[in-house]
Design a protein around this motif. Structure first.
Motif, PDB file in Angstrom:
ATOM      1  N   ARG A  14     -14.300  12.088  -5.039  1.00  0.00           N
ATOM      2  CA  ARG A  14     -15.064  10.919  -4.662  1.00  0.00           C
ATOM      3  C   ARG A  14     -16.480  11.331  -4.314  1.00  0.00           C
ATOM      4  O   ARG A  14     -16.795  12.506  -4.223  1.00  0.00           O
ATOM      5  N   ALA A  15     -17.329  10.339  -4.122  1.00  0.00           N
ATOM      6  CA  ALA A  15     -18.732  10.604  -3.835  1.00  0.00           C
ATOM      7  C   ALA A  15     -18.880  11.354  -2.523  1.00  0.00           C
ATOM      8  O   ALA A  15     -18.025  11.312  -1.654  1.00  0.00           O
ATOM      9  N   ALA A  16     -20.012  12.076  -2.402  1.00  0.00           N
ATOM     10  CA  ALA A  16     -20.229  12.892  -1.215  1.00  0.00           C
ATOM     11  C   ALA A  16     -20.298  12.032   0.039  1.00  0.00           C
ATOM     12  O   ALA A  16     -19.829  12.433   1.094  1.00  0.00           O
ATOM     13  N   GLU A  17     -20.880  10.851  -0.049  1.00  0.00           N
ATOM     14  CA  GLU A  17     -21.006   9.985   1.118  1.00  0.00           C
ATOM     15  C   GLU A  17     -20.481   8.593   0.784  1.00  0.00           C
ATOM     16  O   GLU A  17     -21.243   7.707   0.391  1.00  0.00           O
ATOM     17  N   PRO A  18     -19.185   8.376   0.920  1.00  0.00           N
ATOM     18  CA  PRO A  18     -18.630   7.043   0.675  1.00  0.00           C
ATOM     19  C   PRO A  18     -19.232   6.025   1.637  1.00  0.00           C
ATOM     20  O   PRO A  18     -19.664   6.356   2.740  1.00  0.00           O
ATOM     21  N   PHE A  19     -19.224   4.766   1.208  1.00  0.00           N
ATOM     22  CA  PHE A  19     -19.841   3.689   1.983  1.00  0.00           C
ATOM     23  C   PHE A  19     -18.752   2.924   2.730  1.00  0.00           C
ATOM     24  O   PHE A  19     -17.799   2.424   2.127  1.00  0.00           O
ATOM     25  N   VAL A  20     -18.913   2.829   4.043  1.00  0.00           N
ATOM     26  CA  VAL A  20     -17.959   2.120   4.901  1.00  0.00           C
ATOM     27  C   VAL A  20     -18.677   0.949   5.563  1.00  0.00           C
ATOM     28  O   VAL A  20     -19.753   1.121   6.140  1.00  0.00           O
ATOM     29  N   ASP A  38     -20.177   7.873  11.671  1.00  0.00           N
ATOM     30  CA  ASP A  38     -21.484   8.282  11.154  1.00  0.00           C
ATOM     31  C   ASP A  38     -21.783   9.719  11.549  1.00  0.00           C
ATOM     32  O   ASP A  38     -22.648   9.996  12.363  1.00  0.00           O
ATOM     33  N   ARG A  39     -21.047  10.661  10.965  1.00  0.00           N
ATOM     34  CA  ARG A  39     -21.239  12.083  11.259  1.00  0.00           C
ATOM     35  C   ARG A  39     -21.699  12.842  10.016  1.00  0.00           C
ATOM     36  O   ARG A  39     -21.453  14.028   9.879  1.00  0.00           O
ATOM     37  N   GLY A  40     -22.347  12.153   9.102  1.00  0.00           N
ATOM     38  CA  GLY A  40     -22.840  12.821   7.907  1.00  0.00           C
ATOM     39  C   GLY A  40     -21.907  12.743   6.725  1.00  0.00           C
ATOM     40  O   GLY A  40     -22.280  13.052   5.598  1.00  0.00           O
ATOM     41  N   ARG A  41     -20.644  12.325   6.944  1.00  0.00           N
ATOM     42  CA  ARG A  41     -19.682  12.274   5.844  1.00  0.00           C
ATOM     43  C   ARG A  41     -19.692  10.919   5.151  1.00  0.00           C
ATOM     44  O   ARG A  41     -19.259  10.803   4.016  1.00  0.00           O
ATOM     45  N   TYR A  42     -20.128   9.881   5.857  1.00  0.00           N
ATOM     46  CA  TYR A  42     -20.120   8.535   5.302  1.00  0.00           C
ATOM     47  C   TYR A  42     -21.472   7.865   5.521  1.00  0.00           C
ATOM     48  O   TYR A  42     -22.205   8.208   6.440  1.00  0.00           O
ATOM     49  N   THR A  43     -21.744   6.893   4.664  1.00  0.00           N
ATOM     50  CA  THR A  43     -22.800   5.931   4.954  1.00  0.00           C
ATOM     51  C   THR A  43     -22.113   4.733   5.588  1.00  0.00           C
ATOM     52  O   THR A  43     -21.210   4.144   4.988  1.00  0.00           O
ATOM     53  N   VAL A  44     -22.500   4.378   6.802  1.00  0.00           N
ATOM     54  CA  VAL A  44     -21.797   3.344   7.557  1.00  0.00           C
ATOM     55  C   VAL A  44     -22.769   2.234   7.929  1.00  0.00           C
ATOM     56  O   VAL A  44     -23.846   2.490   8.470  1.00  0.00           O
ATOM     57  N   GLU A  45     -22.387   1.001   7.625  1.00  0.00           N
ATOM     58  CA  GLU A  45     -23.163  -0.168   8.021  1.00  0.00           C
ATOM     59  C   GLU A  45     -22.255  -1.116   8.793  1.00  0.00           C
ATOM     60  O   GLU A  45     -21.028  -1.078   8.652  1.00  0.00           O
ATOM     61  N   THR A  46     -22.864  -1.981   9.604  1.00  0.00           N
ATOM     62  CA  THR A  46     -22.098  -2.952  10.382  1.00  0.00           C
ATOM     63  C   THR A  46     -22.482  -4.370   9.981  1.00  0.00           C
ATOM     64  O   THR A  46     -23.614  -4.633   9.564  1.00  0.00           O
ATOM     65  N   ALA A  47     -21.517  -5.266  10.115  1.00  0.00           N
ATOM     66  CA  ALA A  47     -21.753  -6.702   9.943  1.00  0.00           C
ATOM     67  C   ALA A  47     -21.128  -7.388  11.147  1.00  0.00           C
ATOM     68  O   ALA A  47     -19.929  -7.237  11.399  1.00  0.00           O
ATOM     69  N   TYR A  48     -21.943  -8.137  11.906  1.00  0.00           N
ATOM     70  CA  TYR A  48     -21.471  -8.743  13.145  1.00  0.00           C
ATOM     71  C   TYR A  48     -20.922 -10.149  12.900  1.00  0.00           C
ATOM     72  O   TYR A  48     -21.262 -11.098  13.590  1.00  0.00           O
TER      73      TYR A  48
END
Length: 581
Positions: A14-20, A38-48
């Motif tokens: 899988r990609a180096a930085e999966p999107f969560v 968010d420790r460098g392994r994933y790209t993480v975004e939030t939706a409130y």
């Protein structure tokens, strides 16, 4: 015949930085999950909220952590939209809603009931990312199994239709019968994932308990050896450039007796930026490590760089049979190498801060000592470092410059390819303080990567001195080589032990109390005990202000003044070192 290759020759799953995407109307929880992940392994975004989630969903999303009970647009609505759009992402419901038989028809992949822990969140995301590479029928099987487990965790009498559990079990049995080989293969893969995650947790715990680099290395070796035939850690010998074993577990020799020249004569730790595989391990090295005890198996060795940022502390060698390593191991051991490097850096930095003595290394600098030396030489000015903040591989420096018009310094800095921005902080008749943001690798950042404390950095017309403090038990030879190697005009000229005069915590508190007004002290203490400085905050600024009977602007004024005095006391009360020349 032995072959040596980079682990990158095998394409990752899988990609180096999966999107969560974390979706929850509880903003604090969403932010906390982002922090955990968010420790460098994933790209993480939030939706409130659900509506915000719908606008952020797309083909780039790999995993969604989804709350069910949200106003306007519920989590169930978002889940339905994901499937209607035919988005190929895995979804974990993360909710306070206890599961009931209504979830049977919901197309999620996992179901977490709040409150959730960091390990639950991180392990669920990791497992779902692995499942994403499974065949569709196998993915459906594990999703169905997750539904069954969620309902099975509740008492049968609490379910609207307890008979659904039997129906789900029949579906699971039928799917397993049809795809048994594929399911068993993937179960073994998930089992390995669980074991390596257990390994990471064990190592993390060991790093917390270990206080020195030697303790960290031995702790890691013993933890990894529980799952593999043997483990060694090697450091680079400054004098010869060869490798020396400093810790081992599961092997038949003492670390000092292991010779890595029987494995390879071409491994340079300074150039080790990726896992290398030795397949097979030469017989001579196998006998060197295992004393003939592993003759019946064909061994493979993984060589894992132990790194912090760009600094290579050493290498972790893991020995086992070929079929005990797969692509997941490469990703895990890459992370493990970084974890060990972070631990070593933290331990050496802590030893440096808390030790009664430190080792001082003094370097002379020339024009080929990096960006700052080049600016000083070109403009013909003197330059002294006031402070430096490390941001990844870059550095933001605050320097005092003298002996040249500030306009010349700004123009030169703006034209230099190693500087992204320049800002004049203060300007006087004879000197100015300037902020410089460096883009390229800097001797300052390299020193900090080695856990060194920068004590002095002075330049005049491109030449000068650079003084750092390092822990007494740090690898001084490696530090000197790491600084003088990439920067050819940096030459070590002195190494001396420096004794520290320490100041007690009680004395520090008395000095701070003398500087704070009673109101400032009350504001600082109230903010602290009420959780204002916690993350997530235990109290808002408005709540702290209300508790003190003051307005929020007044609170911020007192708090900022108190914080400034606290920081001033910390920095201004550092005792000067007594040098033992």
């Amino acid at each position: 015949m032995e072959t040596e290759r980079s682990a990158r020759e095998t394409p990752p799953q899988r990609a180096a930085e999966p999107f969560v995407l974390v979706v929850d109307d509880d903003e604090d929880l969403a932010d906390t999950c982002q922090y955990w992940l968010d420790r460098g392994r994933y790209t993480v975004e939030t939706a409130y909220g659900g509506a915000e989630a719908l606008s952020q969903l797309g083909d780039h999303v790999d995993v969604v952590l989804l709350d069910r009970r949200m106003p306007s647009v519920s989590g169930d609505d978002v889940l339905e939209a994901i499937r209607e759009r035919d988005l190929d992402c895995r979804v974990a419901m993360m909710t306070a809603v206890e599961p009931d038989t209504d979830i049977v028809e919901m197309p999620f992949d996992a179901y977490l009931v709040k409150p959730v822990s960091e390990s639950q969140v991180t392990e669920t995301v990791e497992e779902l990312l692995v499942r994403a590479g499974f065949e569709r029928e196998v993915r459906d099987y594990f999703a169905l199994e997750s539904t069954h487990e969620a309902l099975e965790n509740r008492a049968a009498e609490e379910l609207r239709d307890p008979g659904v559990l039997d129906e789900l079990q029949e579906q699971l049995d039928a799917a397993r019968s049809e795809h048994e080989a594929a399911i068993e293969l993937r179960e073994r893969q998930l089992d390995r994932l669980g074991k390596v995650n257990d390994l990471l947790r064990t190592v993390d715990k060991g790093l917390v308990d270990a206080h020195t680099r030697d303790e960290i290395e031995q702790t890691v070796c013993e933890a990894v050896a529980d799952a593999h035939l043997g483990v060694c850690i090697a450091r680079r010998t400054a004098a010869s450039g060869g490798l020396r074993c400093t810790a081992a577990a599961g092997v038949e020799h003492e670390p000092t007796d292991i010779d890595f020249s029987t494995l390879t004569d071409s491994l340079d730790l300074h150039e080790l930026d990726d896992i290398r595989v030795f397949d097979p391990v030469p017989d001579a090295h196998r006998d060197e490590v295992f004393n003939g005890q592993a003759k019946t198996v064909e061994l493979v060795a993984l060589c894992v760089p132990i790194a912090y940022q760009e600094t290579i502390y050493g290498a972790l060698f893991v020995y086992d049979e070929r079929d005990h390593f797969d692509e997941d191991h490469v990703a895990v051991f890459t992370e493990l190498g970084e974890t060990i490097g972070n631990g070593i850096n933290a331990a050496e930095s802590k030893r440096l801060l808390n030790g009664d003595s430190v080792v001082e290394l003094e370097f002379t600098l020339g024009g080929d000592s990096g960006t700052l030396a080049e600016v000083s030489e070109y403009v013909g000015c003197s330059l002294s470092l006031d402070g430096v903040a490390q941001v990844g591989e870059r550095a933001t420096c605050f320097v005092t410059v003298r002996g040249a018009p500030i306009e010349d310094i700004v123009e030169t800095a703006e034209d230099h390819e190693g500087i992204t921005s320049v800002r004049v902080v203060t300007e006087g008749d004879e000197e100015a303080v300037v902020e410089l943001r460096l883009t390229e690798e800097s001797i300052l950042v390299t020193a900090m990567h080695y856990g060194a404390s920068i004590e002095a950095f002075e330049l005049s017309n491109g030449t000068g001195t650079f003084v750092v403090h390092v822990a007494p038990d740090a690898d001084h030879g490696a530090i000197v080589e790491g600084l003088s190697g990439p920067f050819s005009d940096a030459t070590v000229v002195a190494k001396r032990e420096v004794e520290r005069r320490t100041k007690s915590a009680e004395s520090f508190r008395r000095d701070l109390d003398d500087k704070l007004t009673s109101r400032q002290g009350a504001v600082l203490e109230t903010a602290f005990v009420s959780g204002y400085f916690d993350w997530p905050r235990g109290s808002t600024a408005e709540e702290v202000a209300d508790a003190l009977g003051i307005s929020p602007p007044t609170l911020h004024e007192h708090l900022r003044t108190a914080e400034r005095k606290l920081i001033e006391t910390y920095y201004s009360d550092r005792e000067p070192a007594v040098r033992d020349d």
